[in-house]
Design a protein around this motif. Structure first.
Motif, PDB file in Angstrom:
ATOM      1  N   LEU A 187      23.942   8.143  30.888  1.00  0.00           N
ATOM      2  CA  LEU A 187      25.218   7.424  30.802  1.00  0.00           C
ATOM      3  C   LEU A 187      24.923   5.936  30.545  1.00  0.00           C
ATOM      4  O   LEU A 187      25.750   5.360  29.784  1.00  0.00           O
ATOM      5  CB  LEU A 187      25.936   7.559  32.155  1.00  0.00           C
ATOM      6  CG  LEU A 187      26.894   8.784  32.361  1.00  0.00           C
ATOM      7  CD1 LEU A 187      27.515   8.709  33.511  1.00  0.00           C
ATOM      8  CD2 LEU A 187      27.564   8.712  31.291  1.00  0.00           C
ATOM      9  N   VAL A 190      24.887   4.506  26.989  1.00  0.00           N
ATOM     10  CA  VAL A 190      26.108   4.662  26.336  1.00  0.00           C
ATOM     11  C   VAL A 190      27.265   3.576  26.914  1.00  0.00           C
ATOM     12  O   VAL A 190      28.059   3.301  26.138  1.00  0.00           O
ATOM     13  CB  VAL A 190      26.682   6.302  26.717  1.00  0.00           C
ATOM     14  CG1 VAL A 190      28.178   6.536  26.357  1.00  0.00           C
ATOM     15  CG2 VAL A 190      25.785   7.387  26.129  1.00  0.00           C
ATOM     16  N   LEU A 191      27.318   3.580  28.250  1.00  0.00           N
ATOM     17  CA  LEU A 191      28.149   2.601  28.943  1.00  0.00           C
ATOM     18  C   LEU A 191      28.087   1.302  28.485  1.00  0.00           C
ATOM     19  O   LEU A 191      28.770   0.441  28.147  1.00  0.00           O
ATOM     20  CB  LEU A 191      28.074   2.615  30.475  1.00  0.00           C
ATOM     21  CG  LEU A 191      28.563   3.875  31.120  1.00  0.00           C
ATOM     22  CD1 LEU A 191      28.137   4.026  32.584  1.00  0.00           C
ATOM     23  CD2 LEU A 191      29.997   4.041  30.805  1.00  0.00           C
ATOM     24  N   LEU A 193      26.478   0.444  25.459  1.00  0.00           N
ATOM     25  CA  LEU A 193      26.981   0.200  23.969  1.00  0.00           C
ATOM     26  C   LEU A 193      28.502   0.262  24.185  1.00  0.00           C
ATOM     27  O   LEU A 193      28.961  -0.699  23.214  1.00  0.00           O
ATOM     28  CB  LEU A 193      26.254   1.612  23.492  1.00  0.00           C
ATOM     29  CG  LEU A 193      26.739   1.361  21.929  1.00  0.00           C
ATOM     30  CD1 LEU A 193      26.030   0.229  21.112  1.00  0.00           C
ATOM     31  CD2 LEU A 193      26.354   2.683  21.296  1.00  0.00           C
ATOM     32  N   LEU A 194      29.314   0.726  24.991  1.00  0.00           N
ATOM     33  CA  LEU A 194      30.577   0.915  24.874  1.00  0.00           C
ATOM     34  C   LEU A 194      31.217  -0.343  25.476  1.00  0.00           C
ATOM     35  O   LEU A 194      32.181  -0.978  24.801  1.00  0.00           O
ATOM     36  CB  LEU A 194      31.197   2.077  25.736  1.00  0.00           C
ATOM     37  CG  LEU A 194      32.752   2.269  25.771  1.00  0.00           C
ATOM     38  CD1 LEU A 194      33.255   2.590  24.619  1.00  0.00           C
ATOM     39  CD2 LEU A 194      33.025   3.313  26.766  1.00  0.00           C
ATOM     40  N   TRP A 197      30.692  -2.582  22.337  1.00  0.00           N
ATOM     41  CA  TRP A 197      31.604  -2.424  21.313  1.00  0.00           C
ATOM     42  C   TRP A 197      33.120  -2.852  21.870  1.00  0.00           C
ATOM     43  O   TRP A 197      33.960  -3.675  20.902  1.00  0.00           O
ATOM     44  CB  TRP A 197      31.899  -0.979  21.116  1.00  0.00           C
ATOM     45  CG  TRP A 197      32.589  -0.565  19.901  1.00  0.00           C
ATOM     46  CD1 TRP A 197      32.341  -0.635  18.782  1.00  0.00           C
ATOM     47  CD2 TRP A 197      34.211  -0.353  20.008  1.00  0.00           C
ATOM     48  NE1 TRP A 197      33.460  -0.158  18.015  1.00  0.00           N
ATOM     49  CE2 TRP A 197      34.572  -0.187  18.669  1.00  0.00           C
ATOM     50  CE3 TRP A 197      35.047  -0.075  21.212  1.00  0.00           C
ATOM     51  CZ2 TRP A 197      36.000   0.134  18.461  1.00  0.00           C
ATOM     52  CZ3 TRP A 197      36.316   0.294  20.783  1.00  0.00           C
ATOM     53  CH2 TRP A 197      36.700   0.296  19.497  1.00  0.00           C
TER      54      TRP A 197
END
Length: 308
Positions: A187, A190-191, A193-194, A197
């Motif tokens: 996770l 991903v978190l 990177l999110l 973004w």
């Protein structure tokens, strides 16, 4: 959501009310926490249906991330001594008060004019000089940046106060369960990177510092619970980073005032760079602030139960 509400919208609004009542009325904490988490998800969908994706993103990140971690963590804490179960008349009084509030809000909303007024047109007229192409970001970081500055100041004060009240040290975490460690490994990238973004996307579409900070805060909570090395949310470095967003914002205000433009009056030539810099600092500040609140809450749950 435009025009007359459809069946889905009515069902969604009804589900939000039912789950909200369940979150308050259910006597068992696991059931109440589950209902509250579902309430957060439904509320995010409701905001999206109302055409407010920025608020929906923030609600999803806060309701499903940081607030969820706080509530689930609270399940592992024993009830505070002296706390009695809610009596029936108290639940009924709360439900009646909630119904009165809902009825009042509905009556107020029905009196509002259908037109949004001149503000959207003014934003569209001035957005070219704001440094952002998304109206929400332009309003928050340029047209009404005073309000955003005060909101960040309030968050910093809350973190400082919570840190001061929760004396002692955070509970020492043992080795994380393998499942949690694996989940964190999957996770965290991903978190992060999110969050990045959402930060960059905020200048052109729904997103921005608060949404990115909420996701970053959830990532830091996951890292803390999984025992990731180097994540020290309770130390002085984390405290300095929490204050960093506010200090950068204040420095920008002084800089524009000294340059003669006025407090937080951004020149169109560098407004975009200034907004991105401030949003980056605010993302780090908000993310660490939310995660630090989680840590000091655990500290307070262990040592502050008898404190007043």
């Amino acid at each position: 959501m435009t025009g007359t509400a459809g069946v889905i919208d009515v069902a969604l609004a009804g589900a939000v009310l039912v789950v909200a009542v369940a979150a308050v009325a259910l006597p068992r904490r696991p059931a109440a926490v589950t209902a509250f988490l579902v309430f957060g998800i439904l509320l995010a969908v409701l905001w999206a249906r109302l055409g407010a994706p920025d608020v929906a993103l923030a609600e999803a990140a806060l309701g499903g991330g940081v607030a969820g971690a706080l509530l689930v963590d609270a399940l592992s804490s024993p009830p505070a001594p002296g706390v009695r179960r809610r009596s029936g008349w108290l639940v009924g009084a709360a439900a009646l008060a909630g119904a009165v509030v809902v009825g009042t809000l509905v009556a107020i909303v029905r009196t509002l004019p259908d037109s949004a007024g001149p503000v959207p047109a003014l934003v569209d007229q001035e957005i070219g000089e704001s440094g952002a192409t998304h109206p929400t970001t332009a309003v928050l970081l340029n047209f009404r940046s005073y309000d955003t500055l005060l909101e960040i100041a309030v968050l910093v004060v809350v973190v400082v106060a919570a840190s001061g009240v929760a004396h002692g040290t955070a509970p020492v975490l043992g080795p994380p369960p393998p499942v949690l460690h694996t989940l964190a490994v999957l996770l965290l990238p991903v978190l992060v990177l999110l969050a990045g973004w959402l930060l960059v996307a905020g200048t052109t579409r729904p997103g921005g510092a608060f949404q990115a900070g909420a996701v970053l805060g959830a990532a830091l909570v996951v890292a803390h619970l999984a025992g990731v090395r180097g994540v020290d949310l309770g130390g002085p470095t984390a405290a300095a980073l929490v204050a960093g967003g506010l200090l950068v914002f204040v420095a920008l205000a002084f800089g524009t005032a000294v340059a003669g433009g006025g407090w937080l009056v951004l020149s169109p030539s560098w407004a975009g760079a200034a907004i991105l810099a401030v949003e980056t600092a605010l993302t780090v500040s908000i993310g660490i602030a939310l995660a630090r609140l989680f840590v000091v809450n655990r500290r307070g749950a262990r040592f502050g139960g008898g404190a007043s």
